[in-house]
Structures are given as C-alpha cells and as structure tokens.
Write a protein that holds these residues in place. Structure first.
Motif, short mmCIF file in Angstrom:
data_model
loop_
_atom_site.label_atom_id
_atom_site.label_comp_id
_atom_site.label_asym_id
_atom_site.label_seq_id
_atom_site.Cartn_x
_atom_site.Cartn_y
_atom_site.Cartn_z
N ARG A 161 -4.42 8.20 -8.97
CA ARG A 161 -2.85 7.75 -8.74
C ARG A 161 -3.38 6.66 -9.96
NH1 ARG A 161 -4.78 7.05 -4.06
NH2 ARG A 161 -3.74 8.35 -3.57
N LEU B 237 0.56 -1.16 0.42
CA LEU B 237 -0.15 0.08 -0.06
C LEU B 237 0.93 1.85 0.33
CD1 LEU B 237 -2.63 1.06 0.46
CD2 LEU B 237 -2.85 1.04 2.87
N LEU C 287 1.40 -6.58 -11.50
CA LEU C 287 1.82 -6.26 -10.23
C LEU C 287 1.13 -4.82 -9.62
CD1 LEU C 287 3.54 -6.64 -6.93
CD2 LEU C 287 4.93 -5.25 -7.84
N VAL C 288 1.94 -4.00 -10.73
CA VAL C 288 0.73 -2.62 -10.35
C VAL C 288 -0.71 -2.45 -10.74
CG1 VAL C 288 1.04 -0.02 -11.89
CG2 VAL C 288 2.86 -1.22 -10.63
N LEU D 79 -2.47 -4.56 -7.69
CA LEU D 79 -2.00 -3.58 -6.33
C LEU D 79 -3.14 -2.66 -6.47
CD1 LEU D 79 0.08 -3.96 -3.88
CD2 LEU D 79 1.28 -2.85 -5.44
N GLN D 80 -2.92 -1.55 -7.47
CA GLN D 80 -3.39 -0.21 -7.89
C GLN D 80 -5.41 -0.36 -7.57
OE1 GLN D 80 -2.94 2.86 -8.20
NE2 GLN D 80 -0.49 2.50 -7.86
N LEU E 42 4.33 9.79 -9.86
CA LEU E 42 3.00 9.91 -11.71
C LEU E 42 2.23 11.08 -11.31
CD1 LEU E 42 2.17 6.20 -11.59
CD2 LEU E 42 3.99 6.99 -13.09
N PHE E 43 2.05 12.10 -10.13
CA PHE E 43 1.58 12.93 -10.01
C PHE E 43 2.71 14.67 -11.46
CE2 PHE E 43 -0.33 12.90 -5.99
CZ PHE E 43 -1.47 12.00 -7.05
N ALA F 173 1.24 5.80 -17.78
CA ALA F 173 2.32 5.80 -17.36
C ALA F 173 3.02 3.44 -17.49
CB ALA F 173 3.94 5.46 -16.23
N LEU G 74 3.92 13.17 -13.37
CA LEU G 74 4.47 12.89 -14.84
C LEU G 74 3.00 13.51 -15.40
CD1 LEU G 74 5.38 10.49 -17.24
CD2 LEU G 74 2.97 9.06 -16.56
N ALA H 256 2.75 1.76 -3.52
CA ALA H 256 1.60 2.17 -4.08
C ALA H 256 1.66 4.24 -3.99
CB ALA H 256 0.57 1.24 -4.51
N TYR I 236 -6.27 -2.71 -5.86
CA TYR I 236 -6.57 -3.42 -4.25
C TYR I 236 -6.51 -1.76 -3.74
CZ TYR I 236 -5.25 -4.15 0.82
OH TYR I 236 -4.91 -4.81 1.72
N VAL I 237 -5.59 -0.99 -4.38
CA VAL I 237 -4.95 0.81 -3.51
C VAL I 237 -6.64 1.28 -3.71
CG1 VAL I 237 -4.01 2.19 -3.63
CG2 VAL I 237 -3.36 0.83 -3.42
N ASN J 168 -1.06 5.76 -13.68
CA ASN J 168 -0.16 4.38 -13.00
C ASN J 168 -0.76 3.43 -14.17
OD1 ASN J 168 1.41 3.27 -10.51
ND2 ASN J 168 -0.17 4.00 -9.78
N ALA K 72 2.68 7.07 -6.20
CA ALA K 72 1.85 7.91 -6.88
C ALA K 72 1.88 9.16 -7.57
CB ALA K 72 0.61 7.55 -6.27
#
Lengths: 75, 253
Positions: B177, A52, B226-227, B230-231, A62-63, B184, A65, A55, B233-234, B181, A59
């Motif tokens: 977010r 968590l 994975l991402v 995970l995303q 990535l903001f 990217a 980006l 992630a 889940y997040v 993700n 993020a």
C-alpha cells in the motif's frame, strides 16, 4: 504472439484494477457526503474515518499497478 | 535529471567500494542509505529541538512537537486502548519515519525512501513480528484464538483458513500500500513533467499549451501532499489496529 507484446497487453489489462478503485473512492466520498448532509453534527468526527477508507480503497487499485510493473519489469 | 519516469527510483551506490561484505554479499552506501540518514537526523533534530526548552507557554517548534506527540497518543488510545500506550515509542517512530520520508520525497530531486518495497516490507514485517510476539506474551497459546471466530463448527472449517491467510497477508498489503502509493504518485509527476518538456520543445502554439500540464502538476502535487500524510497515518493506525487485536483478541468491545 510476440512475448513482449503479450507483456504489454497484460500490463495494460492489470490497470483495470483502477476501475474498481474509482468506484470505491466514489462510494467512500459519496456515502460520507450523504451521511454528513443528513447529520452535519457528526460529520467532523468521521472525517478521519473517511480518509482512512479513501486510503485503503485507493491502495487496492494500486495493487493492480504493482502487478503491471511486475509484468513489465519483474519477469 | 533522467527522462524516463522510472529512473528516479533506481538505487545507486554513492561510494563505488562496498563498505562491508556479509557472507559474500557486498553492502554499498547508496543514495537510499544517504536519504534515510538525512531524514532520520531531520526527524530527530525536530523532536530534540522541540523538546529541549520545555517552556510552559510553548513556542512554534515546541507546540509542533507537542502536537505530534498528542496526535499519535490519541491515535493509539482510540485504536488500541489505554494499555496500547506501552507501544507509543514504536508507533511514534514508525509514524515519523514514514511521514518524514514521504514528505522529503516530495522535494524535487530527493530520493523517496518509501518508494522502495524493501524498506516498506522491512517496516511491515517488523510490525507483524511485534504483533505476534506481543500476542504470545500477553495470552500465551490463547493468542491462536484470534484465528477462531465465534461461529458454528461447519463454518469454522471455512473461516479458520481465511483468518490465517488474512493475518499473514497483512505485511504484504501494509507494505505494498505504502510503496505503491509513493511509486504511483512520483511516476505520475514525472510523466506530466515529461509532457511539459515535450510540449515546450514542440514550438509555436504547442509551447504555449505546455502551461496546462504544468498547472496539472501543481494539482497533483497538492494531492501528493495529502497522500503522503495520509499514508503515514494509515500505516500507523493499521499498526495500532493490529496491536489492538494482539492485546485484546476479539473481546475488546
């Protein structure tokens, strides 16, 4: 200066956000490992928290980006 | 396939005539709409097929469906408490929509639905709307105490605006977010795919070198798997955390 060139430079500068994300992800995994090696019994219960944190941390980079993309394509 | 890395995200109408017009705005059936239909039917099919037999000793499909139910149930219970389970269908639907669209997007050639900010922002604003409505239904105007932490009065002047701003930027951070993700990751895959093509076309020793970015793509693909999970889940656990605040204000612990 040419406005297109300024946009390119701005977009490149926005990618500096990734430096912070790199430091953050390193801290997340490093501190997790540190804790896990000190107390391996509790390690398994904290993997979801680690992911968590990973992630959420990723993020923020990535903001930057997204800002770069807005500069390049949005305006 | 298009050669520019951003072309994979362009939304194109599949049927040139608009299906309907709302207040002068034509609504098209796009590739995005098509893949949304596909992934929603795939998710429904998986859960209906998994829940159809209800045998005491579950088969593979049934235990996958049961495991996903249990996973989301445990997540809600740990993050939002027992009475958060009322929101099980809501959280489960959001989790599965995001999960399926993220994993569908990893299939080459498939349009990634969650790489569109319009989709993720719609999901995130739905979450925040549900949180606000739940908060007011549970606590009435006491819900506004969420913005007033226990602190001396002088600090409150500073803290209340910060709390209000942090509450209202939640849909933005939640949507950006997920969208960033996905964007990217897929851009990165496409850029490295471009390296492979450019190196292979260069001839001689460079063509042999094109195996290097190819191997890197495989590694990035693993990271993207994975991402993607995970995303999803997040997104779901943050929904639970926000719901927890609406249900219990600050006095949960």
């Amino acid at each position: 200066m040419d406005i297109a060139a300024a946009k390119m430079i701005g977009a490149g500068l926005a990618c500096f956000a990734l430096a912070g994300a790199g430091v953050g992800i390193g801290l997340v995994f490093g501190n997790y490992l540190q804790g896990a090696l000190r107390n391996p019994g509790a390690a398994a219960s904290q993997t979801t928290n680690m992911f968590l944190g990973f992630a959420l941390c990723e993020a923020t980079g990535l903001f930057g980006l997204v800002i770069a993309l807005i500069i390049l394509f949005g305006m | 396939m298009a050669m520019t890395p951003m072309a994979q995200f362009s939304v194109k109408p599949l049927i040139s005539a608009p299906i309907l017009t709302i207040a002068g705005h034509p609504i098209y059936f796009t590739n995005q709409a098509l893949w949304m239909c596909v992934l929603v039917s795939a998710a429904s099919l998986f859960l209906i097929a998994g829940g159809a037999k209800r045998s005491l000793v579950p088969g593979r499909l049934q235990s996958m469906a049961e495991l996903s139910y249990e996973f989301v149930g445990n997540m809600i219970q740990s993050a939002a408490g027992k009475d958060g389970l009322r929101f099980f269908p809501f959280v489960f639907a959001i989790f599965f929509f995001v999960l399926f669209s993220n994993y569908f997007g990893l299939i080459p050639g498939v349009f990634t639905v969650t790489s569109q900010i319009a989709v993720t922002f719609a999901l995130a604003s739905l979450v925040i709307l549900v949180v606000i409505i739940t908060g007011f239904m549970e606590h009435g105007f006491r819900f506004l105490k969420l913005f007033v932490p226990e602190a001396p009065f002088i600090l409150l002047i500073l803290m209340v605006p910060i709390e209000v701003i942090s509450f209202f930027t939640r849909p933005i951070s939640l949507s950006v977010r997920l969208f960033a993700n996905m964007l990217a990751g897929h851009t990165m895959l496409q850029v490295f795919a471009g390296f492979v093509i450019a190196l292979a076309g260069a001839g001689g020793i460079l063509s042999a070198l094109s195996i290097a970015p190819m191997l890197l793509i495989i590694a990035i693909m693993a990271l993207e798997f994975l991402v993607a999970g995970l995303q999803a889940y997040v997104f779901a656990i943050l929904t639970c955390i926000y719901l927890n605040e609406a249900l219990h204000l600050h006095d949960h612990h």
